[in-house]
Enzyme design. Structure first.
Site, mmCIF file in Angstrom:
data_model
loop_
_atom_site.group_PDB
_atom_site.id
_atom_site.type_symbol
_atom_site.label_atom_id
_atom_site.label_comp_id
_atom_site.label_asym_id
_atom_site.label_seq_id
_atom_site.Cartn_x
_atom_site.Cartn_y
_atom_site.Cartn_z
ATOM 1 N N LYS A 181 0.852 -1.192 0.000
ATOM 2 C CA LYS A 181 0.000 0.000 0.000
ATOM 3 C C LYS A 181 0.881 1.231 0.000
ATOM 4 C CE LYS A 181 0.722 1.342 4.488
ATOM 5 N NZ LYS A 181 1.370 2.614 4.882
ATOM 6 N N ASP A 239 -2.048 -1.691 10.572
ATOM 7 C CA ASP A 239 -2.359 -1.690 9.146
ATOM 8 C C ASP A 239 -3.071 -2.957 8.687
ATOM 9 O OD1 ASP A 239 -1.292 0.809 8.774
ATOM 10 O OD2 ASP A 239 0.609 0.103 7.930
#
Length: 287
Positions: A20, A145
């Site tokens: 990401k 995350d």
């Protein structure tokens, strides 16, 4: 989605764990317990580690190629599988291999993504049929995350990282550079020079709002190599750090434009190009 499309001749499943990018990262406050309040847009990209696993009937969790310096029982992937065993009572196990290409300490979420892929894969391969929300609720115990990778779509993220709102994902290309430094995230967040009062945004103004990465100034002062990479990439577009670093990136409208930049990369720098993903490749492994 049928898991058999990922199955290899040796019986292992080869499953993607995508990286990401933080398209921006604002620190808007700090809670009494010390946790920082943030806002960010998390964008999946098609640069991936590969998680190879095979189901075992004996309940053991066996890591066949542990990362040097990390005990197998401390690896996030093993911890993710053990968490599922503990929460569900499942008596199955797994054998695990990891083909690692995402940089550790680079701000691209590699370890968290690896753990999320294990959770998604075992949810299907162990026939647990857990909801996405349940996996997200458990996954946060492994790292802040992890829930995003389980959420599996481009998201506007708030709070301490636990609140996500899906936002449109633009089709775009990124040049990502990896300065060869490992940035300790806690050190950046604890720095007294970090600003923690950026005005909060609302979702509907994201496309028109001025954004930045509030951690970038601190990280680039502590690690000048980050600034060197930002300066080089900034010749071709707006360069920005992702997460707490060390990776930096710039957006481009086409693969050709990104290739033209990466082809000029100096020999002493390392980088790659990647395309945006609108959805995690294993999104359908949870409901």
């Amino acid at each position: 989605m049928n898991p058999d499309q990922f199955r290899q001749p040796d019986g292992f499943y080869a499953l993607p764990a995508p990286a990401k990018l933080n398209l921006f990262l604002h620190i808007i406050g700090r809670r009494d317990d010390g946790y920082h309040l943030l806002q960010s847009t998390f964008q999946l990209i098609d640069r991936c580690d590969t998680i190879e696993l095979r189901v075992r009937d004996d309940g053991q969790l066996v890591h066949l190629n542990p990362i040097p310096g990390i005990a197998p029982e401390s690896d996030l992937c093993i911890r993710a599988a053990r968490l599922l065993q503990e929460q569900t009572g499942c008596r199955l196990g797994m054998s695990l291999r990891i083909r690692k290409i995402l940089p550790m300490g680079g701000g691209v979420g590699g370890g968290s993504s690896d753990a999320a892929t294990v959770l998604l894969a075992l949810n299907r391969l162990w026939n647990l049929n857990l909801s996405r929300q349940m996996l997200m609720d458990w996954g946060v115990r492994l790292g802040a995350d992890v829930p995003f990778f389980l959420f599996g779509r481009t998201a506007f993220v708030e709070g301490i990282g636990e609140r996500m709102t899906e936002v449109p994902s633009l089709d775009q290309w990124f040049v990502v550079l990896h300065p060869r430094v490992h940035v300790p995230t806690p050190e950046i967040f604890c720095d007294e020079r970090l600003t923690r009062n950026t005005p909060p945004l609302i979702v509907r103004v994201l496309n028109s709002a001025a954004t930045k990465n509030d951690l970038q100034a601190v990280a680039s002062r502590k690690f000048p190599l980050i600034q060197k990479h930002l300066d080089w990439l900034g010749q071709f577009g707006e360069a920005r750090m992702t997460g707490s670093g060390s990776c930096v990136f710039a957006k481009f409208a086409s693969q050709d434009a990104a290739n033209q930049v990466i082809s000029q990369l100096p020999d002493e720098m390392t980088g790659f190009i990647a395309r945006s993903l609108s959805q995690h490749q294993l999104y359908e492994f949870a409901d």
